[in-house]
Enzyme design. Structure first.
Site, PDB file in Angstrom:
ATOM      1  N   ASP A  32       0.843  -1.192   0.000  1.00 28.18           N
ATOM      2  CA  ASP A  32       0.000   0.000   0.000  1.00 28.18           C
ATOM      3  C   ASP A  32       0.885   1.252   0.000  1.00 28.18           C
ATOM      4  O   ASP A  32       1.569   1.522   0.986  1.00 28.18           O
ATOM      5  CB  ASP A  32      -0.886  -0.024   1.249  1.00 28.18           C
ATOM      6  CG  ASP A  32      -2.049   0.933   1.172  1.00 28.18           C
ATOM      7  OD1 ASP A  32      -2.031   1.830   0.324  1.00 28.18           O
ATOM      8  OD2 ASP A  32      -2.980   0.785   1.983  1.00 28.18           O
ATOM      9  N   ASP A  33       0.884   1.981  -1.120  1.00 25.06           N
ATOM     10  CA  ASP A  33       1.681   3.211  -1.258  1.00 25.06           C
ATOM     11  C   ASP A  33       3.185   2.943  -1.243  1.00 25.06           C
ATOM     12  O   ASP A  33       3.967   3.730  -0.720  1.00 25.06           O
ATOM     13  CB  ASP A  33       1.349   4.212  -0.144  1.00 25.06           C
ATOM     14  CG  ASP A  33      -0.005   4.874  -0.321  1.00 25.06           C
ATOM     15  OD1 ASP A  33      -0.728   4.504  -1.250  1.00 25.06           O
ATOM     16  OD2 ASP A  33      -0.335   5.770   0.482  1.00 25.06           O
ATOM     17  N   CYS A  73      -5.870   4.051  -4.111  1.00 30.13           N
ATOM     18  CA  CYS A  73      -6.068   2.696  -3.616  1.00 30.13           C
ATOM     19  C   CYS A  73      -7.375   2.022  -4.029  1.00 30.13           C
ATOM     20  O   CYS A  73      -7.361   0.872  -4.470  1.00 30.13           O
ATOM     21  CB  CYS A  73      -5.927   2.665  -2.100  1.00 30.13           C
ATOM     22  SG  CYS A  73      -6.912   3.889  -1.236  1.00 30.13           S
ATOM     23  N   HIS A 124     -11.116  -2.030   1.955  1.00 30.97           N
ATOM     24  CA  HIS A 124     -11.343  -0.660   1.480  1.00 30.97           C
ATOM     25  C   HIS A 124     -12.216  -0.585   0.234  1.00 30.97           C
ATOM     26  O   HIS A 124     -12.119   0.361  -0.546  1.00 30.97           O
ATOM     27  CB  HIS A 124      -9.992   0.019   1.216  1.00 30.97           C
ATOM     28  CG  HIS A 124     -10.020   1.517   1.319  1.00 30.97           C
ATOM     29  ND1 HIS A 124     -10.839   2.200   2.201  1.00 30.97           N
ATOM     30  CD2 HIS A 124      -9.320   2.470   0.657  1.00 30.97           C
ATOM     31  CE1 HIS A 124     -10.631   3.484   2.072  1.00 30.97           C
ATOM     32  NE2 HIS A 124      -9.729   3.695   1.152  1.00 30.97           N
ATOM     33  N   ASP A 289      -0.091  -1.120  -4.779  1.00 29.67           N
ATOM     34  CA  ASP A 289      -1.361  -0.609  -5.305  1.00 29.67           C
ATOM     35  C   ASP A 289      -1.226   0.732  -6.010  1.00 29.67           C
ATOM     36  O   ASP A 289      -2.107   1.141  -6.757  1.00 29.67           O
ATOM     37  CB  ASP A 289      -2.418  -0.536  -4.201  1.00 29.67           C
ATOM     38  CG  ASP A 289      -2.161   0.564  -3.170  1.00 29.67           C
ATOM     39  OD1 ASP A 289      -1.018   1.046  -3.071  1.00 29.67           O
ATOM     40  OD2 ASP A 289      -3.116   0.927  -2.455  1.00 29.67           O
ATOM     41  N   ASN A 290      -0.153   1.454  -5.774  1.00 30.01           N
ATOM     42  CA  ASN A 290       0.152   2.705  -6.487  1.00 30.01           C
ATOM     43  C   ASN A 290       1.514   3.186  -6.021  1.00 30.01           C
ATOM     44  O   ASN A 290       2.133   2.579  -5.136  1.00 30.01           O
ATOM     45  CB  ASN A 290      -0.909   3.802  -6.259  1.00 30.01           C
ATOM     46  CG  ASN A 290      -1.304   4.016  -4.824  1.00 30.01           C
ATOM     47  OD1 ASN A 290      -2.423   3.716  -4.426  1.00 30.01           O
ATOM     48  ND2 ASN A 290      -0.389   4.530  -4.015  1.00 30.01           N
TER      49      ASN A 290
END
Length: 481
Positions: A32-33, A73, A124, A289-290
């Site tokens: 995540d990130d 996300c 999420h 995710d990014n």
């Protein structure tokens, strides 16, 4: 009868191309990130250490041109799990809608092939208070409100969208210490309920994965290990922080510690698969995710600030960050491993996408191709069956930005600004080739515009918002003609 014969043919064909018995397990690890630089096998930053993820990459294919479908996300995760461009069903960004109940997700498809399914960590994808479009449609009594808060959405309306209602049999859904669970870390069944677990969030998520694998070691399984890291709030115990002494921004130190915890978890999963004799029967994806949220200047805000800030991760060598369709926002760590099927030690340079996880998983499981999917089966490309690129085009539309990559070239437009880059060169997005190749730019622009007409909300974006204006002025300063 014809359908039965076709299914049998596909299963036999798949078993010849990817000979495994029984059907392969499939594991998707999502961070995540996490920026491109923070996988040490990429050799971008000297301070990052991810030996176990590096080991995973060396056991299969390190995809150097791996992309996700959005630099944020919710849409990114929706695209991965559905295998379809999320704009096709109107989930363009965090503030639109939850992942629609009409979308069939990877675990739902794999259950048709007898797979046990499970997940741990960040979900999420249920309704949230930022999704004004969904709220105004489903909660008309709130129409007069100008802003919404989490309590505006009743829990009973969120329930159908949670992971255990979207094809996952075993769930350990949560972020930090509060989890929706229906099995224990000791591997026992339990009634689905919320549970507070007083341990470090990333260790909890690893333990949940290990427990699931032990529970289902005798049957094919699909597991989605969605680590909540290095997303803020930044936190790590001393056993991970102590690995990164010396002078550095505290946000960087905590990011490295959190990624070290993730790396330990990936190592423990690999070790358990080996112990159980499942290594050569498990297809593994590792993706972020990014890109990292740099907040442009990477300010080392004190850790007691828990809101949106630089998470300490880096996107080197790429330009931009989370929220942008530049490479820094969408070009992410991407590893695919299947020992004995995908030759080890590959650096695969053709563009691949998180959309490909669904199509590849279905092919590996022996299921028929689902025509509605936008991704491609990567297995023939990674095992040497074909040398062609999986994708002729990859598309993006996010906020007021739009982009397409074809071959070496990427066309990007935000508001009235246009860019054409050869992203395979060292210059990547520092050299705008629009003036040198106007016909190529026009061709890609037309292709991109046509693609937008196939989406739920057709059309190209309009004027950039304030964040986009600041980002593009900062990262892509205008030059005088």
């Amino acid at each position: 009868m014809q359908k039965q014969l076709l299914t049998a043919f596909l299963v036999v064909t798949t078993s010849v191309l990817y000979p495994q018995s029984p059907a392969p397990n499939i594991l998707v690890v999502l961070t995540d990130d996490m920026g491109y630089a923070d996988l040490s096998v990429h050799n971008q930053e000297a301070d990052v250490r991810t030996p176990n993820i590096d080991r995973l990459a060396r056991s299969g294919a390190l995809c150097t041109a791996g992309y996700i479908t959005a630099p944020q996300c919710i849409p990114s995760r929706a695209g991965l799990l559905s295998g379809r461009y999320q704009q096709r069903y109107g989930l363009d960004h965090n503030g639109t809608i939850p992942l629609p109940l009409t979308e069939k997700l990877i675990p739902e498809r794999l259950k048709d092939a007898g797979y046990a399914t499970g997940m741990a960590g960040k979900w999420h994808l249920e309704p949230n208070h930022q999704q004004e479009e969904w709220i105004r449609e489903h909660l008309p009594e709130l129409a007069e409100k100008k802003t919404f808060v989490p309590s505006d959405i009743p829990d009973k309306m969120k329930r159908a969208y949670r992971s255990d209602r979207r094809g996952f049999d075993d769930v350990f859904e949560g972020y930090i210490n509060n989890y929706l669970t229906n099995y224990t870390l000791a591997g026992e069944d339990k009634e689905t309920s919320a549970e507070n677990i007083p341990d470090y969030r990333l260790d909890i998520q690893t333990e949940a994965a290990l427990s699931f694998i032990r529970r289902h070691k005798e049957e094919p399984f699909f597991y989605y290990l969605s680590y909540f890291a290095p997303h803020v709030p930044l936190e790590a115990p001393s056993k991970y922080l102590d690995r990164f002494p010396g002078e550095m921004p505290e946000r960087r130190r905590h990011c490295l510690a959190m990624l070290s915890a993730v790396d330990d978890g990936v190592g423990r999963v690999q070790d358990l698969l080996a112990e159980l004799g499942l290594t050569e029967n498990t297809l593994v994806f590792f993706i972020s995710d990014n890109g990292a949220p740099l907040k442009m200047i990477k300010e080392d805000i004190t850790l007691d600030f828990k809101g949106g800030a630089w998470d300490g991760s880096l996107n080197t060598p790429f330009i931009g960050e989370k929220g942008m369709l530049s490479e820094g926002g969408i070009h992410v760590p991407f590893v695919v491993s299947w020992s004995g099927t995908i030759p080890a030690g590959q650096r695969y340079d053709h563009p691949v996408s998180s959309l490909d996880v669904a199509a590849t998983s279905l092919a590996a499981a022996g299921l028929p191709t689902a025509k509605e999917l936008d991704g491609k089966n990567l297995l023939p490309h990674l095992n040497g069956t074909t040398t062609s690129a999986p994708h002729k085009y990859l598309f993006w539309r996010f906020w007021e930005q739009i982009a397409v990559r074809s071959g070496n070239y990427k066309y990007l437009r935000v508001g009235g600004r246009e860019f054409l880059f050869d992203v395979t060169t060292d210059e990547h997005e520092t050299n705008n080739l629009l003036g040198e190749h106007p016909r190529k730019a026009r061709k890609l622009a037309r292709k991109l515009d046509r693609w937008t007409q196939s989406l739920k909300n057709p059309g190209v974006p309009g004027n950039p918002n304030q964040s986009e204006t600041q980002w593009y002025d900062f990262y892509f300063p205008k030059t005088e003609d």
